[in-house]
Write a protein that holds these residues in place. Structure first.
Motif, mmCIF file in Angstrom:
data_model
loop_
_atom_site.group_PDB
_atom_site.id
_atom_site.type_symbol
_atom_site.label_atom_id
_atom_site.label_comp_id
_atom_site.label_asym_id
_atom_site.label_seq_id
_atom_site.Cartn_x
_atom_site.Cartn_y
_atom_site.Cartn_z
ATOM 1 N N PRO A 330 0.834 -1.203 0.000
ATOM 2 C CA PRO A 330 0.000 0.000 0.000
ATOM 3 C C PRO A 330 0.873 1.259 0.000
ATOM 4 N N THR A 331 0.332 2.330 -0.518
ATOM 5 C CA THR A 331 1.046 3.606 -0.569
ATOM 6 C C THR A 331 0.553 4.509 0.554
ATOM 7 N N TYR A 332 1.458 4.908 1.434
ATOM 8 C CA TYR A 332 1.098 5.808 2.534
ATOM 9 C C TYR A 332 1.025 7.245 2.010
ATOM 10 N N LYS A 333 -0.132 7.888 2.225
ATOM 11 C CA LYS A 333 -0.336 9.235 1.711
ATOM 12 C C LYS A 333 -0.484 10.270 2.815
ATOM 13 N N THR A 372 -4.641 7.898 5.279
ATOM 14 C CA THR A 372 -4.929 7.764 3.853
ATOM 15 C C THR A 372 -3.919 6.806 3.233
ATOM 16 N N LEU A 373 -4.411 5.687 2.675
ATOM 17 C CA LEU A 373 -3.565 4.655 2.065
ATOM 18 C C LEU A 373 -4.095 4.326 0.678
ATOM 19 N N GLY A 374 -3.192 4.294 -0.306
ATOM 20 C CA GLY A 374 -3.556 3.865 -1.648
ATOM 21 C C GLY A 374 -3.131 2.422 -1.867
ATOM 22 N N GLU A 376 -4.508 -1.794 -3.433
ATOM 23 C CA GLU A 376 -5.599 -2.756 -3.420
ATOM 24 C C GLU A 376 -5.396 -3.782 -2.301
ATOM 25 N N ARG A 409 -14.137 3.193 7.011
ATOM 26 C CA ARG A 409 -13.396 3.354 5.765
ATOM 27 C C ARG A 409 -14.231 4.161 4.784
ATOM 28 N N GLY A 411 -13.350 5.280 1.070
ATOM 29 C CA GLY A 411 -12.403 5.294 -0.027
ATOM 30 C C GLY A 411 -11.029 4.884 0.466
ATOM 31 N N GLU A 412 -10.054 5.786 0.318
ATOM 32 C CA GLU A 412 -8.695 5.512 0.758
ATOM 33 C C GLU A 412 -8.449 5.942 2.197
ATOM 34 N N TRP A 414 -9.003 5.720 6.181
ATOM 35 C CA TRP A 414 -9.393 4.852 7.294
ATOM 36 C C TRP A 414 -9.349 5.693 8.564
#
Length: 515
Positions: A330-333, A372-374, A376, A409, A411-412, A414
């Motif tokens: 996952p991508t940490y935003k 916020t995490l991007g 799947e 949750r 969307g992105e 949590w």
């Protein structure tokens, strides 16, 4: 004339020399025990008198002595067992031990009864092979082998493991789930593991879970030996290399007495099972993408005499091939928190590290966090946090970690409304009564997303902190009459958690109230 005589003499001497050093298997003797009878010796010269061994409930090859002339590097006993009428070309080899004087010994016992299998008419073939410098010399009865016939029948007496046929009418099932969607049931049919619901191997998986198994054994209890335990044995073979066997133990669910009208006797059935194992082979074994894996399994039975028997061991049908899916992290935003300091709420503070949010607070509550995490396949998000004195730098292994899971949750994003009292008791091990007055602290946290059943922890999502400075935690600077969350925990001005029976000023949900 003299030269001719010399030539003839040399030829004769060479022939004589070759004769004396020829490698030959001159004889052998088998020591065989049938049922509970006295063991007998069967020699090669009289073996034809024993070709029909008859009905057996136990058949052991205790030992074999082989005599040879000449020099051999190795001597091997070859054994072939198959149903009558078959032509099964599967041979088992057993190396003999030499005494250095032309005598070779095969030590046993070799369980011919167990090697054969179910009740039926069987054929035992044997021969002996000597090897010297890569050259083979066989004693195989001129290619016809030495053949013995016998019939396996259930029952029998005595106190040996060999008197019990455990696998008659026995079954075993294994419940598997992979990628969270498919559930397959594999059953043992007496000859090996086969799919009850026929389908392909798992292929590419992100998870491969052993849910449970059930085994049913019918055995002759009157033979004197019972079943003590049953377990699932499994291993993971990687790129063709065999792994180490592991064990999942079953429990005895039921024992039943069954009348067998065909054999006119009682038989006994034991059911062993294990359920809700939820054993994720992929995550527990630490498997990685880019390799070819194979799940191999069997069922082990331990008898009441501490001997082990196996169902399906080394059978080709007990192996399932799969590969591991490449997992994208996952991508940490980013992350924000909402804090209430001495009754004042500061919403959506960007937790980027190092910012001083308080110059002397006596109450500090973490109302909520938003991450916020991007990416799947994120199944859940957890916040790990702790508070420690600023002079400790990165903290200490003695400082306790706390955790709270996101419950919402969108969307992105949590989030969770956690309402955690950061200055209360229990925030760390070293200061169980709470933090000290007029001191600098750090609130430190990191994020762990759950992907395919595994909590992922990355340094890129760690090292997030807020600097805190406490005020006089024992001082009273007014009592708030504002409405607070009645379910929030209460703490004394010293930081100790108190109940509803406590009389005096308490801090609840970041506000001072009188009770």
């Amino acid at each position: 004339m003299k030269k001719v005589f010399t030539l003839i003499f040399m030829v004769c001497m060479m022939a004589f020399a070759n004769t004396t050093i020829a490698q030959t298997i001159t004889g052998w003797t088998l020591n065989v025990q049938r049922n509970n009878e006295t063991a007998i010796d069967i020699t090669r010269s009289v073996y034809s008198n024993y070709t029909n061994i008859g009905n057996v409930t136990a058949l052991l090859l205790n030992s074999m002595n082989i005599t040879t002339t000449g020099s051999f590097d190795n001597v091997i006993l070859w054994v072939n067992m198959h149903h009558e009428g078959e032509d099964k070309n599967v041979w088992h080899d057993v190396s003999a031990t030499s005494d250095g004087a032309g005598n070779w010994t095969v030590t046993g016992p070799i369980d011919l009864y167990e090697l054969a299998g179910e009740n039926d008419n069987w054929v035992l073939k044997i021969y002996v092979e000597g090897i010297n410098g890569g050259i083979s010399v066989k004693d195989d009865n001129n290619g016809a082998y030495y053949v013995f016939n016998f019939t396996i029948s259930s029952g029998g007496g005595g106190d040996s493991d060999w008197t019990v046929k455990y696998y008659s009418a026995s079954t075993a099932t294994l419940d598997l789930t992979w990628n969270g969607t498919m559930n397959r049931n594999y059953s043992y049919n007496g000859n090996g593991i086969r799919e009850q619901y026929y389908g392909e191997n798992p292929g590419e998986v992100g998870s491969l879970v052993i849910n449970g198994f059930t085994t049913r054994f019918i055995y002759n209890k009157d033979a004197g030996v019972g079943i003590q335990s049953v377990s699932l044995q499994y291993r993971i073979n990687v790129d063709g290399a065999e792994g180490q066997w592991n064990e999942l133990q079953g429990t005895l669910d039921k024992e039943e007495t069954i009348w067998n009208p065909e054999k006119e006797r009682y038989e006994y059935r034991r059911i062993y099972s294990a359920s809700n194992l939820n054993f994720d082979v992929v995550s527990v074994e630490g498997l990685e993408p880019g390799h070819n894996y194979e799940l191999q399994y069997m069922f082990q039975v331990v008898t009441t005499t501490e001997k082990s028997k196996f169902l399906g061991r080394d059978g080709s049908d007990t192996k399932m091939s799969f590969t591991v899916t490449e997992k994208s992290l996952p991508t940490y935003k980013g992350m924000t928190v909402t804090l209430t300091e001495d009754g004042t709420e500061y919403a959506d503070i960007d937790v980027s590290g190092g910012s001083l949010v308080s110059n002397g607070c006596t109450s500090l509550v973490l109302n909520n966090f938003k991450v916020t995490l991007g990416g799947e396949n994120i199944e859940a998000v957890r916040l790990y946090w702790r508070v420690y004195p600023d002079e400790m730098g990165g903290g200490s292994s003695d400082i306790q970690w706390n955790s709270v899971d996101a419950t919402v949750r969108n969307g992105e994003v949590w989030s969770d409304n956690c309402n955690i009292d950061l200055l209360g008791s229990g925030v760390n091990i070293e200061i169980p009564e709470g933090l000290q007055s007029n001191k600098a602290y750090r609130f430190y946290c990191y994020i762990a997303p759950l992907v395919s059943g595994t909590w992922l922890q990355s340094q890129e999502w760690g090292d997030l902190r807020i600097d805190i400075k406490t005020g006089n935690l024992t001082a009273v600077e007014g009592v708030s009459e504002a409405v607070v969350n009645k379910n929030a925990p209460k703490y004394s001005l010293c930081g100790a958690r108190v109940g509803d029976g406590y009389k005096g000023i308490v801090i609840q949900a970041g506000k001072k109230v009188m009770q």
